[in-house]
Design a protein around this motif. Structure first.
Motif, PDB file in Angstrom:
ATOM      1  N   MET A 219      36.594  36.418  39.316  1.00  0.00           N
ATOM      2  CA  MET A 219      38.128  36.549  39.043  1.00  0.00           C
ATOM      3  C   MET A 219      38.605  37.438  36.915  1.00  0.00           C
ATOM      4  SD  MET A 219      39.931  35.164  41.314  1.00  0.00           S
ATOM      5  CE  MET A 219      41.300  35.166  40.370  1.00  0.00           C
ATOM      6  N   LEU A 222      40.614  39.950  36.221  1.00  0.00           N
ATOM      7  CA  LEU A 222      42.363  39.227  35.933  1.00  0.00           C
ATOM      8  C   LEU A 222      41.842  39.448  34.000  1.00  0.00           C
ATOM      9  CD1 LEU A 222      43.181  36.714  37.935  1.00  0.00           C
ATOM     10  CD2 LEU A 222      44.339  39.395  37.931  1.00  0.00           C
ATOM     11  N   ASN A 224      41.944  38.364  31.176  1.00  0.00           N
ATOM     12  CA  ASN A 224      41.627  36.663  30.665  1.00  0.00           C
ATOM     13  C   ASN A 224      42.629  36.025  28.933  1.00  0.00           C
ATOM     14  OD1 ASN A 224      39.893  34.668  29.363  1.00  0.00           O
ATOM     15  ND2 ASN A 224      37.838  36.026  29.167  1.00  0.00           N
ATOM     16  N   GLY A 236      43.042  26.144  32.300  1.00  0.00           N
ATOM     17  CA  GLY A 236      43.608  26.930  33.534  1.00  0.00           C
ATOM     18  C   GLY A 236      45.108  25.990  34.237  1.00  0.00           C
ATOM     19  N   VAL A 245      48.295  33.785  34.357  1.00  0.00           N
ATOM     20  CA  VAL A 245      47.111  34.022  35.201  1.00  0.00           C
ATOM     21  C   VAL A 245      47.708  34.742  36.790  1.00  0.00           C
ATOM     22  CG1 VAL A 245      44.937  33.556  36.765  1.00  0.00           C
ATOM     23  CG2 VAL A 245      45.026  32.379  34.043  1.00  0.00           C
ATOM     24  N   ALA A 251      47.183  39.371  41.520  1.00  0.00           N
ATOM     25  CA  ALA A 251      46.826  37.945  41.737  1.00  0.00           C
ATOM     26  C   ALA A 251      47.431  37.394  42.049  1.00  0.00           C
ATOM     27  CB  ALA A 251      47.184  37.062  39.923  1.00  0.00           C
ATOM     28  N   CYS A 283      34.680  32.755  36.572  1.00  0.00           N
ATOM     29  CA  CYS A 283      35.189  34.259  35.030  1.00  0.00           C
ATOM     30  C   CYS A 283      34.094  34.171  34.157  1.00  0.00           C
ATOM     31  CB  CYS A 283      37.053  33.300  35.266  1.00  0.00           C
ATOM     32  SG  CYS A 283      36.831  32.176  33.943  1.00  0.00           S
ATOM     33  N   ARG A 289      40.787  31.361  34.015  1.00  0.00           N
ATOM     34  CA  ARG A 289      41.274  32.973  35.099  1.00  0.00           C
ATOM     35  C   ARG A 289      40.347  31.147  36.461  1.00  0.00           C
ATOM     36  NH1 ARG A 289      38.388  37.628  33.410  1.00  0.00           N
ATOM     37  NH2 ARG A 289      37.762  36.132  32.282  1.00  0.00           N
ATOM     38  N   THR A 293      42.677  29.298  39.560  1.00  0.00           N
ATOM     39  CA  THR A 293      42.302  30.042  40.735  1.00  0.00           C
ATOM     40  C   THR A 293      41.982  28.998  41.346  1.00  0.00           C
ATOM     41  OG1 THR A 293      42.112  32.243  39.711  1.00  0.00           O
ATOM     42  CG2 THR A 293      41.291  31.471  42.564  1.00  0.00           C
TER      43      THR A 293
END
Length: 318
Positions: A219, A222, A224, A236, A245, A251, A283, A289, A293
């Protein structure tokens, strides 16, 4: 999630996470379905005894340190128990290393008899294993006159082929007793076994790849949240972090397309008889992230009927 290792000393000197097995089953007459079989093996100190105890608590008949050559005989005895022994778990470890040459023949015999059998392999990093052995001040069973790391290296070499044949590999490096039991419960609890079970694990690349990962998702494409001062202290799991995120370009599209890809992969796993999959979502530090996710991906899988466990390996690290 910050973890703290808790271990008890195994009777062979390995600081496994717990102990406990049952007495051998009596040989009785009667016809019954062939018992289901799980073979538990892995590194000394990685938690074999905890895994076995968990299955025992779930109603499995557990036999510790059974020579591999006797596994088919154990299954035959279970089949004569008039249905009283429907599920057998056997712990195979380095104490029975002289019998490992017989393991292939035993597995071939079981396959010929159409016995449903699975191999669970408990893995752990060298650092974690050394720490566990030092904490109980006992030598590794294979170190002889050498160091603990020498014993660990010898055991890895001995078990390399068995690890490759395993149906389920569990890395306990950062798991405590309760987290390992939760993983075992997720895989073996319940009367109805789902078609596929998934572990979705967030991690930080700077701490290394999870050794038990089947699939790895990166990830780091994307932005940070670490570089957003008001988001840096959170993880997260925080709604604001997750929103940051998944409001980034690409995303949501990534999540949609990767979920579709997993559907394709899952169908293939089912055709090949693979029941367990570990999806590692990474990540940089495993805090923002990857965590956001992993949660979203697990929710998607659960909504499609896949039994899912979420583990955040590095979320509590600094």
């Amino acid at each position: 999630m910050t973890t703290h290792e808790q271990h008890h000393e195994h009777e062979d000197g390995a600081p496994d996470m717990d102990t406990g097995t049952t007495e051998p089953v009596a040989d009785t007459n009667g016809d019954a379905p062939i018992p289901e079989l799980v073979i538990i093996s892995g590194m000394s100190g990685a938690g074999r005894s905890t895994a076995a105890k968990c299955l025992e608590d779930l109603g499995w008949f557990v036999v510790d340190n059974l020579p591999p050559a006797l596994i088919p005989t154990m299954v035959e005895l279970g089949a004569r128990s008039q249905g009283n022994v429907a599920r057998i778990a056997v712990v195979v470890d380095v104490r029975g290393r002289q019998f490992f040459d017989n393991l292939k023949d035993s597995l071939a015999d079981l396959d010929a008899k159409q016995v449903t059998r699975r191999i669970v392999f408990l893995e752990s990093s060298d650092e974690a294993l050394v720490r566990r052995f030092e904490s109980v001040r006992r030598p590794h069973p294979l170190q002889g006159d050498g160091r603990i790391v020498d014993g660990i290296a010898a055991e890895r070499d001995l078990l390399r082929e068995l690890r490759g044949d395993a149906d389920l590999v569990i890395d306990t490096s950062s798991l405590n007793v309760h987290e390992l039991r939760a993983k075992m419960d997720a895989q073996f609890a319940g009367d109805e076994e789902p078609e596929l079970r998934a572990t979705v694990m967030s991690f930080g690349f700077k701490y290394g790849l999870p050794v038990d990962a089947d699939l790895v998702v990166d990830m780091r494409f994307l932005p940070n949240p670490h570089w957003v001062p008001e988001l840096r202290p959170f993880t997260g799991l925080n709604e604001e972090v997750a929103a940051y995120v998944y409001n980034q370009p690409g995303a949501k599209e990534f999540l949609d397309r990767y979920t579709e890809l997993l559907q394709l992969i899952a169908a293939g796993y089912r055709r090949e008889g693979k029941r367990y999959v570990t999806i590692a979502v990474g990540c940089t530090g495993g805090k923002h992230r990857s965590v956001a996710t992993a949660e979203k991906l697990a929710a998607r899988l659960a909504s499609e009927g896949v039994e899912t466990v979420v583990v955040h390996r590095d979320m509590g690290r600094e």
